[in-house]
Design an enzyme around this catalytic site. Sequence first.
Site, PDB file in Angstrom:
ATOM      1  N   TYR A  19       0.831  -1.210   0.000  1.00  0.00           N
ATOM      2  CA  TYR A  19       0.000   0.000   0.000  1.00  0.00           C
ATOM      3  C   TYR A  19       0.866   1.261   0.000  1.00  0.00           C
ATOM      4  O   TYR A  19       0.611   2.215  -0.744  1.00  0.00           O
ATOM      5  CB  TYR A  19      -0.911  -0.041   1.226  1.00  0.00           C
ATOM      6  CG  TYR A  19      -1.766   1.175   1.425  1.00  0.00           C
ATOM      7  CD1 TYR A  19      -2.910   1.384   0.671  1.00  0.00           C
ATOM      8  CD2 TYR A  19      -1.440   2.110   2.409  1.00  0.00           C
ATOM      9  CE1 TYR A  19      -3.716   2.499   0.883  1.00  0.00           C
ATOM     10  CE2 TYR A  19      -2.236   3.219   2.626  1.00  0.00           C
ATOM     11  CZ  TYR A  19      -3.368   3.410   1.861  1.00  0.00           C
ATOM     12  OH  TYR A  19      -4.149   4.515   2.065  1.00  0.00           O
ATOM     13  N   LYS A  66       0.970   4.182  -2.858  1.00  0.00           N
ATOM     14  CA  LYS A  66       0.628   5.569  -2.551  1.00  0.00           C
ATOM     15  C   LYS A  66       1.805   6.514  -2.813  1.00  0.00           C
ATOM     16  O   LYS A  66       1.588   7.681  -3.189  1.00  0.00           O
ATOM     17  CB  LYS A  66       0.155   5.679  -1.100  1.00  0.00           C
ATOM     18  CG  LYS A  66      -1.210   5.049  -0.867  1.00  0.00           C
ATOM     19  CD  LYS A  66      -2.273   5.653  -1.783  1.00  0.00           C
ATOM     20  CE  LYS A  66      -3.675   5.205  -1.436  1.00  0.00           C
ATOM     21  NZ  LYS A  66      -4.685   5.744  -2.380  1.00  0.00           N
TER      22      LYS A  66
END
Length: 309
Positions: free
Chosen positions: A171, A175
Amino acid sequence: MTGICAGRVAAVTGAGRGLGRAHALALAAEGARVVVNDLGVGPGGEGGSADPARRVVDEIRARGGEAVAHSGDIATTEGAASLLATALDAYGRLDTLVNNAGFLRDRMLVNLDEDDWDAVLRVHLKGHFLPLKHAAGYWRAEHKAGRARRARVVNTTSGAGLLGSVGQGNYAAAKAGIVALTLVAAAELARYGVQVNAVAPAARTRMTERTFADAMAAPTTGFDAMAPENVSPLVVWLASADSAGVSGEVFEAEGGRITVMEGWHPGPTTDKGSRWTPAEAGGAVRELLPGVREPGAVYGAAPYGPSGD
């Protein structure tokens, strides 16, 4: 309807719940006609249903706004192209793209499966790239035809991508990639009148309620700092023509706080003027490190939380 987005058409991905739903409702309240995209998957990307997007469309229409649902997979070329096509078919134009879709598959690196890495990078990073690519192609064609749009893109990054996050290697990498994509897109698309920014929100969503349950709990009284609706005003302003001149920026938004992130910048430096030996390089680094400013809150120690969906 009147408002700072009156006359504009906005597409919001991952808009069936959480932050995306809040953004879609806030855009509509400011006069935008909204394409509500959502696959209706579970918190880890499982399953799928058109119901969440349809429910948000019903909410917008019940409040006097205009909206249509889109249930395509925006991490595919076909789905991203159909998102644009839905806006053009329904409203004849697209002015704003809010990229928000995402889910989590958290694991420590030694336990992180390749499939979980690929799935999270796909929905977050590829799911930003493909809608942006198709929207940018449309806006470039409009500009060349003499119909320049005051186009806006709002991407969704996270404190995990800015500062790292233990147990979220997939993640956080996705991002961080969204931040780089934002900077590149802002530079490349400026000639067509397109502004591209990113927001790192801290808010209560399906993802954060699991990961940061205590910090994300709604208070019984007073201001609910973690309500996703707190992030939407900044997103709506960035999505509007009123944000003229603001592009290539990354913002943190939490409760009533808005922060402009400064990103990577040169810190302490030294120059020998010739090649270092390994021992000399190590010594130089040891001398430089005490002059490095504190990086800010360590992600996970503060209630930032994952973003998207």
